[in-house]
Design a protein around this motif. Structure first.
Motif, PDB file in Angstrom:
ATOM      1  N   LEU A  44       0.845  -1.187   0.000  1.00 34.25           N
ATOM      2  CA  LEU A  44       0.000   0.000   0.000  1.00 34.25           C
ATOM      3  C   LEU A  44       0.880   1.237   0.000  1.00 34.25           C
ATOM      4  CD1 LEU A  44       0.092   1.102   3.176  1.00 34.25           C
ATOM      5  CD2 LEU A  44      -1.546  -0.737   3.500  1.00 34.25           C
ATOM      6  N   ARG A  45       0.308   2.316  -0.509  1.00 36.41           N
ATOM      7  CA  ARG A  45       1.021   3.593  -0.480  1.00 36.41           C
ATOM      8  C   ARG A  45       0.405   4.461   0.599  1.00 36.41           C
ATOM      9  NH1 ARG A  45       0.474   5.621  -5.623  1.00 36.41           N
ATOM     10  NH2 ARG A  45      -1.123   7.152  -5.094  1.00 36.41           N
ATOM     11  N   GLU A  88      -3.346   5.773   0.764  1.00 39.45           N
ATOM     12  CA  GLU A  88      -3.669   6.547  -0.434  1.00 39.45           C
ATOM     13  C   GLU A  88      -3.965   5.645  -1.626  1.00 39.45           C
ATOM     14  OE1 GLU A  88      -1.872  10.655  -1.708  1.00 39.45           O
ATOM     15  OE2 GLU A  88      -0.601   9.068  -2.532  1.00 39.45           O
ATOM     16  N   ALA A  89      -3.303   4.488  -1.689  1.00 39.39           N
ATOM     17  CA  ALA A  89      -3.531   3.545  -2.786  1.00 39.39           C
ATOM     18  C   ALA A  89      -3.120   2.158  -2.312  1.00 39.39           C
ATOM     19  CB  ALA A  89      -2.733   3.940  -4.026  1.00 39.39           C
ATOM     20  N   THR A  90      -3.733   1.129  -2.882  1.00 39.62           N
ATOM     21  CA  THR A  90      -3.426  -0.246  -2.491  1.00 39.62           C
ATOM     22  C   THR A  90      -3.175  -1.101  -3.722  1.00 39.62           C
ATOM     23  OG1 THR A  90      -5.779  -0.845  -2.468  1.00 39.62           O
ATOM     24  CG2 THR A  90      -4.800  -0.117  -0.382  1.00 39.62           C
ATOM     25  N   GLY A  91      -2.336  -2.119  -3.544  1.00 44.92           N
ATOM     26  CA  GLY A  91      -2.073  -3.069  -4.604  1.00 44.92           C
ATOM     27  C   GLY A  91      -3.003  -4.265  -4.503  1.00 44.92           C
ATOM     28  N   PRO A  92      -2.919  -5.186  -5.458  1.00 44.22           N
ATOM     29  CA  PRO A  92      -3.749  -6.389  -5.438  1.00 44.22           C
ATOM     30  C   PRO A  92      -3.580  -7.166  -4.130  1.00 44.22           C
ATOM     31  CG  PRO A  92      -2.624  -6.173  -7.546  1.00 44.22           C
ATOM     32  CD  PRO A  92      -2.045  -5.123  -6.655  1.00 44.22           C
ATOM     33  N   GLY A  93      -4.703  -7.622  -3.585  1.00 48.56           N
ATOM     34  CA  GLY A  93      -4.673  -8.423  -2.374  1.00 48.56           C
ATOM     35  C   GLY A  93      -4.735  -7.634  -1.088  1.00 48.56           C
ATOM     36  N   VAL A  94      -4.805  -6.313  -1.172  1.00 47.80           N
ATOM     37  CA  VAL A  94      -4.875  -5.470   0.028  1.00 47.80           C
ATOM     38  C   VAL A  94      -6.293  -4.933   0.156  1.00 47.80           C
ATOM     39  CG1 VAL A  94      -3.991  -3.435   1.213  1.00 47.80           C
ATOM     40  CG2 VAL A  94      -2.459  -4.839  -0.179  1.00 47.80           C
ATOM     41  N   GLU A  95      -6.899  -5.141   1.316  1.00 44.41           N
ATOM     42  CA  GLU A  95      -8.303  -4.788   1.499  1.00 44.41           C
ATOM     43  C   GLU A  95      -8.522  -3.522   2.315  1.00 44.41           C
ATOM     44  OE1 GLU A  95     -10.277  -8.180   3.108  1.00 44.41           O
ATOM     45  OE2 GLU A  95      -9.923  -9.435   1.339  1.00 44.41           O
ATOM     46  N   LEU A  96      -7.468  -2.895   2.814  1.00 45.61           N
ATOM     47  CA  LEU A  96      -7.649  -1.662   3.580  1.00 45.61           C
ATOM     48  C   LEU A  96      -8.192  -0.566   2.670  1.00 45.61           C
ATOM     49  CD1 LEU A  96      -4.461  -1.398   5.837  1.00 45.61           C
ATOM     50  CD2 LEU A  96      -6.824  -1.597   6.607  1.00 45.61           C
ATOM     51  N   PRO A  97      -9.277   0.081   3.049  1.00 43.21           N
ATOM     52  CA  PRO A  97      -9.830   1.139   2.193  1.00 43.21           C
ATOM     53  C   PRO A  97      -8.984   2.403   2.219  1.00 43.21           C
ATOM     54  CG  PRO A  97     -11.113   0.926   4.214  1.00 43.21           C
ATOM     55  CD  PRO A  97     -10.121  -0.190   4.225  1.00 43.21           C
ATOM     56  N   GLY A  98      -9.062   3.169   1.154  1.00 42.06           N
ATOM     57  CA  GLY A  98      -8.375   4.446   1.105  1.00 42.06           C
ATOM     58  C   GLY A  98      -8.830   5.353   2.234  1.00 42.06           C
ATOM     59  N   PRO A 123       4.771  -2.985   2.722  1.00 43.91           N
ATOM     60  CA  PRO A 123       3.910  -4.167   2.752  1.00 43.91           C
ATOM     61  C   PRO A 123       2.733  -3.936   3.695  1.00 43.91           C
ATOM     62  CG  PRO A 123       6.226  -4.774   2.992  1.00 43.91           C
ATOM     63  CD  PRO A 123       6.158  -3.288   3.145  1.00 43.91           C
ATOM     64  N   ALA A 124       1.549  -4.309   3.265  1.00 49.15           N
ATOM     65  CA  ALA A 124       0.362  -4.091   4.090  1.00 49.15           C
ATOM     66  C   ALA A 124       0.452  -4.842   5.417  1.00 49.15           C
ATOM     67  CB  ALA A 124      -0.886  -4.521   3.322  1.00 49.15           C
TER      68      ALA A 124
END
Length: 314
Positions: A44-45, A88-98, A123-124
């Motif tokens: 995630l960013r 601010e942004a998430t990659g595939p497999g990350v469920e935390l909302p923006g 890493p998330a």
């Protein structure tokens, strides 16, 4: 696209970052602009809201870890470990909302990025959600220090019934205070060593207090990095736990020697942040400074005698 919109897009694609090229102390720190990178799988960013300065950061900026051959970056080395901010942004497999508020730390010395920046990819699994009621500046002081302390106390484990006396050096410091509080929970009979001026704070952790190393301790947690002096205070057959980057001491007199190097652990950090939010564990902020004044903030930290952390805000 109009020139104005194109300029705005280009600006949004860049992010400031504090780095050193030829490390020689706070004066060698500069901020540079780097492209914002999209997160990959499991990443995630984070838009950084606050980032604490730790003693290890001073070592990186001063070139200590370059001299130890722990850093080999071709262009520049990124600064900062602790952070708190928003997803601010998430990659595939990350469920935390923006927009989710998170905190964490990045480990390792040899990297071109750090938390003293506007954005960070992590890493998330290494972050924890910041509880309601805990602001980002306070949260940014917790991850590295509290995680290191908790992992040290996990290594200590529960004491034998006949060997419960634990000395924590640097008990008024960021790591030592957490070690003292967490070890008490494990039924150790804890004494915190610090300067006389810090007695009220240390006793407020619910532990005993001393200004001297003493001797014949069943175990010593050397959060103050006193090394050989603290080692001599351990009884024969006792335990000594240091913290990297301090060197591992040789074993003698039957003393078991162990060294802790903090590793990110999002689940552990979540539990620690929850205890900080309820007031069970301290969050200590000395001052807040803008990222643009990062070199001055490092200089203030380097002068010492600071209780709590200087926290940078972009």
């Amino acid at each position: 696209m109009t020139p104005k919109k194109e300029q705005m897009t280009m600006k949004q694609m860049m992010s400031r970052r504090a780095v050193v090229r030829v490390p020689s102390g706070p004066a060698s720190i500069e901020t540079i602009d780097v492209p914002v990178v999209e997160p990959g799988p499991g990443e995630l960013r984070v838009k950084i809201g606050a980032a604490a300065i730790n003693p290890v950061d001073l070592g990186v900026a001063g070139g200590l870890f370059h001299q130890l051959a722990l850093v080999d970056q071709p262009d520049y080395t990124g600064l900062g470990w602790d952070f708190a901010g928003t997803v601010e942004a998430t990659g595939p497999g990350v469920e935390l909302p923006g927009g989710t508020r998170v905190a964490g730390f990045i480990d390792g010395f040899d990297r071109d990025h750090g938390s003293h920046a506007e954005h960070l990819l992590v890493p998330a699994a290494n972050v924890a959600v910041v509880p309601d009621g805990l602001d980002l500046v306070e949260a940014a002081t917790v991850p590295l220090n509290a995680t290191a302390a908790a992992q040290l106390v996990d290594l200590l484990g529960a004491p034998p019934n006949d060997a419960r006396r634990l000395l924590v050096t640097g008990a008024a410091g960021a790591v030592g205070a957490y070690v003292a509080a967490l070890a008490k929970d494990r039924s150790w009979q804890v004494t915190g060593m610090a300067r006389a001026a810090d007695e009220q704070f240390v006793r407020g952790l619910g532990v005993d207090f001393t200004t001297d190393l003493g001797q014949a301790w069943d175990a010593v947690a050397d959060a103050g990095a006193l090394q050989e002096d603290a080692f001599r205070a351990v009884r024969e057959g006792g335990r000594f736990i240091g913290m990297q980057p301090a060197a591992r001491l040789p074993e003698e007199r039957g003393i078991a020697v162990e060294v802790v190097f903090a590793r990110p652990d999002g689940a552990l950090l979540a539990r620690l942040l929850a205890r900080v939010a309820t007031g069970e564990l301290p969050a200590r902020v000395h001052a807040v400074a803008p990222l643009d004044e990062v070199a001055c903030a490092y200089q203030a930290m380097a002068q010492g005698s600071i209780r709590g952390r200087i926290v940078l805000v972009p």
